[in-house]
Design a protein around this motif. Structure first.
Motif, mmCIF file in Angstrom:
data_model
loop_
_atom_site.group_PDB
_atom_site.id
_atom_site.type_symbol
_atom_site.label_atom_id
_atom_site.label_comp_id
_atom_site.label_asym_id
_atom_site.label_seq_id
_atom_site.Cartn_x
_atom_site.Cartn_y
_atom_site.Cartn_z
ATOM 1 N N ILE A 22 0.947 -1.082 -0.017
ATOM 2 C CA ILE A 22 0.022 0.018 0.181
ATOM 3 C C ILE A 22 0.996 1.042 -0.150
ATOM 4 C CG2 ILE A 22 -2.244 -0.793 1.124
ATOM 5 C CD1 ILE A 22 -0.833 0.775 3.544
ATOM 6 N N ALA A 23 0.444 2.285 -0.661
ATOM 7 C CA ALA A 23 1.035 3.558 -0.777
ATOM 8 C C ALA A 23 0.837 4.341 0.275
ATOM 9 C CB ALA A 23 0.979 4.180 -2.299
ATOM 10 N N LEU A 24 1.756 4.988 0.815
ATOM 11 C CA LEU A 24 1.706 6.218 1.756
ATOM 12 C C LEU A 24 1.854 7.374 1.177
ATOM 13 C CD1 LEU A 24 4.376 4.877 4.637
ATOM 14 C CD2 LEU A 24 1.831 4.479 4.310
ATOM 15 N N VAL A 25 2.763 7.508 0.047
ATOM 16 C CA VAL A 25 2.601 8.589 -0.834
ATOM 17 C C VAL A 25 2.235 7.872 -2.284
ATOM 18 C CG1 VAL A 25 4.225 10.342 -2.078
ATOM 19 C CG2 VAL A 25 4.379 9.893 0.360
ATOM 20 N N LYS A 26 1.108 8.286 -2.644
ATOM 21 C CA LYS A 26 0.334 7.839 -3.839
ATOM 22 C C LYS A 26 0.638 7.863 -5.323
ATOM 23 C CE LYS A 26 -2.918 6.170 -0.871
ATOM 24 N NZ LYS A 26 -2.899 4.662 -0.494
ATOM 25 N N TYR A 27 0.508 7.053 -5.952
ATOM 26 C CA TYR A 27 0.787 7.112 -7.390
ATOM 27 C C TYR A 27 -0.614 7.271 -8.048
ATOM 28 C CZ TYR A 27 0.734 4.230 -11.751
ATOM 29 O OH TYR A 27 0.414 3.676 -13.007
ATOM 30 N N TRP A 28 -0.837 8.263 -8.954
ATOM 31 C CA TRP A 28 -1.979 8.585 -9.470
ATOM 32 C C TRP A 28 -1.605 9.245 -10.811
ATOM 33 C CZ3 TRP A 28 -6.218 5.556 -8.712
ATOM 34 C CH2 TRP A 28 -7.425 6.189 -9.282
ATOM 35 N N GLY A 29 -1.648 8.760 -11.843
ATOM 36 C CA GLY A 29 -1.442 9.520 -13.397
ATOM 37 C C GLY A 29 -0.170 8.790 -14.150
ATOM 38 N N LYS A 30 -0.238 8.696 -15.285
ATOM 39 C CA LYS A 30 0.646 8.112 -15.943
ATOM 40 C C LYS A 30 1.475 9.138 -16.781
ATOM 41 C CE LYS A 30 -2.233 3.816 -16.391
ATOM 42 N NZ LYS A 30 -1.491 2.631 -15.484
ATOM 43 N N ALA A 39 3.495 9.307 -13.570
ATOM 44 C CA ALA A 39 3.554 10.944 -13.547
ATOM 45 C C ALA A 39 4.233 11.312 -12.308
ATOM 46 C CB ALA A 39 2.251 11.554 -13.818
ATOM 47 N N VAL A 40 4.210 10.642 -11.197
ATOM 48 C CA VAL A 40 4.642 10.750 -9.801
ATOM 49 C C VAL A 40 5.388 9.656 -9.345
ATOM 50 C CG1 VAL A 40 3.038 12.610 -9.481
ATOM 51 C CG2 VAL A 40 2.620 10.199 -8.750
ATOM 52 N N GLY A 41 6.314 9.950 -8.403
ATOM 53 C CA GLY A 41 6.891 8.797 -7.790
ATOM 54 C C GLY A 41 6.121 8.356 -6.516
ATOM 55 N N SER A 42 6.284 7.392 -5.825
ATOM 56 C CA SER A 42 5.551 6.871 -4.845
ATOM 57 C C SER A 42 6.360 6.137 -3.568
ATOM 58 C CB SER A 42 4.275 6.004 -5.309
ATOM 59 O OG SER A 42 4.890 5.074 -6.230
ATOM 60 N N ILE A 43 5.603 6.361 -2.398
ATOM 61 C CA ILE A 43 6.305 5.346 -1.220
ATOM 62 C C ILE A 43 5.434 4.387 -0.784
ATOM 63 C CG2 ILE A 43 7.531 5.226 0.881
ATOM 64 C CD1 ILE A 43 8.913 8.148 0.056
ATOM 65 N N SER A 44 5.862 3.116 -0.540
ATOM 66 C CA SER A 44 5.048 2.211 -0.124
ATOM 67 C C SER A 44 5.560 1.062 0.926
ATOM 68 C CB SER A 44 4.500 1.388 -1.284
ATOM 69 O OG SER A 44 5.583 0.596 -1.742
ATOM 70 N N LEU A 45 4.416 0.647 1.573
ATOM 71 C CA LEU A 45 4.724 -0.752 2.594
ATOM 72 C C LEU A 45 4.312 -1.810 1.851
ATOM 73 C CD1 LEU A 45 3.177 0.943 5.815
ATOM 74 C CD2 LEU A 45 5.385 1.142 5.216
ATOM 75 N N CYS A 46 5.165 -3.030 2.079
ATOM 76 C CA CYS A 46 4.874 -4.286 1.653
ATOM 77 C C CYS A 46 4.333 -5.035 2.729
ATOM 78 C CB CYS A 46 6.224 -4.885 1.540
ATOM 79 S SG CYS A 46 6.401 -6.520 1.083
ATOM 80 N N LEU A 47 3.113 -5.622 2.368
ATOM 81 C CA LEU A 47 2.100 -6.348 3.328
ATOM 82 C C LEU A 47 2.413 -7.675 3.183
ATOM 83 C CD1 LEU A 47 -1.150 -4.424 2.313
ATOM 84 C CD2 LEU A 47 0.382 -4.010 4.038
ATOM 85 N N GLU A 48 2.718 -8.364 4.219
ATOM 86 C CA GLU A 48 3.265 -9.714 4.793
ATOM 87 C C GLU A 48 2.007 -10.508 4.642
ATOM 88 O OE1 GLU A 48 4.173 -11.152 8.622
ATOM 89 O OE2 GLU A 48 5.836 -12.283 7.902
ATOM 90 N N ALA A 49 0.938 -10.125 4.994
ATOM 91 C CA ALA A 49 -0.431 -10.979 4.957
ATOM 92 C C ALA A 49 -0.952 -11.323 3.467
ATOM 93 C CB ALA A 49 -1.328 -10.353 5.799
ATOM 94 N N LEU A 50 -0.672 -10.310 2.658
ATOM 95 C CA LEU A 50 -1.250 -10.575 1.377
ATOM 96 C C LEU A 50 -0.394 -10.846 0.279
ATOM 97 C CD1 LEU A 50 -3.886 -7.514 1.197
ATOM 98 C CD2 LEU A 50 -4.153 -9.715 2.331
ATOM 99 N N GLU A 244 0.880 12.520 9.176
ATOM 100 C CA GLU A 244 0.482 13.886 8.367
ATOM 101 C C GLU A 244 0.530 13.665 6.850
ATOM 102 O OE1 GLU A 244 2.337 16.562 10.682
ATOM 103 O OE2 GLU A 244 1.194 16.420 12.398
ATOM 104 N N ILE A 245 1.727 13.239 6.650
ATOM 105 C CA ILE A 245 2.045 13.305 4.880
ATOM 106 C C ILE A 245 1.267 12.341 4.228
ATOM 107 C CG2 ILE A 245 3.872 12.944 3.229
ATOM 108 C CD1 ILE A 245 5.843 13.357 5.919
ATOM 109 N N SER A 246 1.060 10.925 5.159
ATOM 110 C CA SER A 246 0.248 9.942 4.373
ATOM 111 C C SER A 246 -1.245 10.289 4.089
ATOM 112 C CB SER A 246 0.307 8.650 5.155
ATOM 113 O OG SER A 246 -0.070 7.535 4.579
ATOM 114 N N GLU A 247 -1.719 10.887 5.101
ATOM 115 C CA GLU A 247 -3.172 11.010 5.140
ATOM 116 C C GLU A 247 -3.372 12.225 4.116
ATOM 117 O OE1 GLU A 247 -5.201 11.910 8.907
ATOM 118 O OE2 GLU A 247 -4.936 9.782 9.319
ATOM 119 N N THR A 291 -5.038 5.344 5.358
ATOM 120 C CA THR A 291 -4.760 5.505 3.839
ATOM 121 C C THR A 291 -5.947 4.809 3.103
ATOM 122 O OG1 THR A 291 -3.373 5.782 2.025
ATOM 123 C CG2 THR A 291 -3.122 3.600 3.383
ATOM 124 N N ILE A 292 -6.332 5.405 2.057
ATOM 125 C CA ILE A 292 -7.483 4.612 1.082
ATOM 126 C C ILE A 292 -6.774 4.613 -0.245
ATOM 127 C CG2 ILE A 292 -9.563 4.803 0.502
ATOM 128 C CD1 ILE A 292 -10.063 6.876 2.816
#
Ligand code: DP6
Length: 337
Positions: A22-30, A39-50, A244-247, A291-292
């Motif tokens: 899941i991205a904390l800083v989102k990717y949206w746009g190509k 169109a933008v970089g992104s930062i995410s967390l890897c999910l062990e359970a999925l 704060e940044i993620s929300e 995050t959503i």
């Protein structure tokens, strides 16, 4: 006899496992649709359970690619997307044969969590290996990105950054690990509010935003600042700053989507209810933020010692159908190697 043949096929199939993210800083746009560069970089967390496990076998006997998803033959649309990706692998490796691909998620697809991230990361890893390639992490991430932008991040565990890149050919648009999962143990609670599948997938949604949302330029222009701020929060393990940044990035992405024409509303009433619920919880002193993505589920990030109490509170909440809790996960890997 048939059983023996199946066993041989089983052995020859190269299998890989990749985790969702899941991205904390989102990717949206190509930037470039054909290359699928973001169109933008992104930062995410890897999910062990999925995670997704995918097996690939190139087979001279096959006339066209075959795809089995979660034990069932895939639809033509799904098969075409995988086939287009296999064409890239064939082009790069010189492999001429069609492939049999078997892919399964360890989580229910109906939950709207069936992200293309783990699917294309596992496919990129298994298919490149099955075609005789041995790409390094960076090249593999470039390959996975051509299947799905978020898949470029799912090759790596822990905290991951995706670069939008500057080159025309997309070779510098790849993800790389920032920190491993044990750098800062966190839990992600997925609060499922609806099992219905979404109307507009992210691929179509982000293209609509690029074409019609008046906020699109501001979104792209402000992205580097958010990435730098998130890198700073991670470097200092500053939870409040990360929250704060993620929300902010999440709400900015949804505002961009809502301002598309016609507007894209991925939330339902329960998503909004829970978003306020998480903020109230944080105000009362529990370190947690939301995050959503392009759907109605709310993902809540918190330190592991707080997750049981949050899940307990959520379980009685009328907006929540069920929850999934995940720690941070590891790199994608070839199975049985
Ligand atoms: C809202 O990676 O699914 O989850 O590149 O078209 O396959 P494609 O899009 P995809 O988009 C993910 C969008 C998001 C935000 C994110 O994960 O960064």
């Amino acid at each position: 006899m048939l059983q023996d043949n199946n066993d041989i096929m089983e052995k020859m199939m190269i299998k890989a496992r990749a985790h969702s993210n899941i991205a904390l800083v989102k990717y949206w746009g190509k930037k470039n649709i054909a290359l699928n560069t973001p169109a933008v970089g992104s930062i995410s967390l890897c999910l062990e359970a999925l995670y997704t496990e995918t097996g690939v076998l190139f087979d001279p006997e096959l006339e066209r690619d075959e795809l089995v998803l979660n034990g069932r033959p895939a639809t033509e649309k799904e098969r075409n997307r995988v086939s287009a990706f296999l064409d890239i692998i064939r082009r790069e490796s010189g492999m001429k044969q069609a492939a049999r691909v078997e892919s399964a998620n360890n989580f229910p697809t109906a939950a709207g969590l069936a992200s293309s991230a783990s699917a294309f990361a596992a496919l990129a890893l298994a298919a490149s290996r099955a075609a005789g390639m041995n790409p390094d992490g960076q090249s593999l991430s470039v390959l996975a990105r051509m299947g799905s932008g978020s898949a470029a991040r799912s090759l790596f565990g822990g905290f991951v950054e995706m670069h939008r890149g500057e080159r025309e050919d997309g070779r510098d648009a790849f993800a790389e690990p920032l920190y491993s999962a044990d750098y800062w143990p966190l839990h992600v609670i997925i609060a499922i509010t609806s099992e219905a599948s979404k109307k507009t997938g992210s691929t179509d949604g982000m293209e609509l935003s690029r074409r019609t949302s008046p906020y699109y330029k501001a979104w792209v222009d402000s992205s580097e600042e958010d990435l730098a701020a998130m890198r700073g929060a991670l470097a200092g393990r500053d939870f409040q700053k990360m929250a704060e940044i993620s929300e902010y990035s999440c709400l900015k992405m949804h505002a961009l989507a809502m301002a598309s024409n016609p507007g894209l509303i991925y939330w339902n009433a329960d998503t909004l209810e829970l978003l306020h619920w998480v903020r109230a919880l944080r105000e009362k002193g529990t370190p947690a933020f939301f995050t959503i993505d392009a759907g109605p589920q709310l993902k809540i990030i918190c330190p592991p010692e707080h997750s049981a109490a949050i899940v307990e509170k959520l379980s009685g909440h009328p907006a929540v159908k069920r929850t999934i809790v995940s720690a941070l996960g590891p790199d994608a890997r070839i199975l049985g190697a």
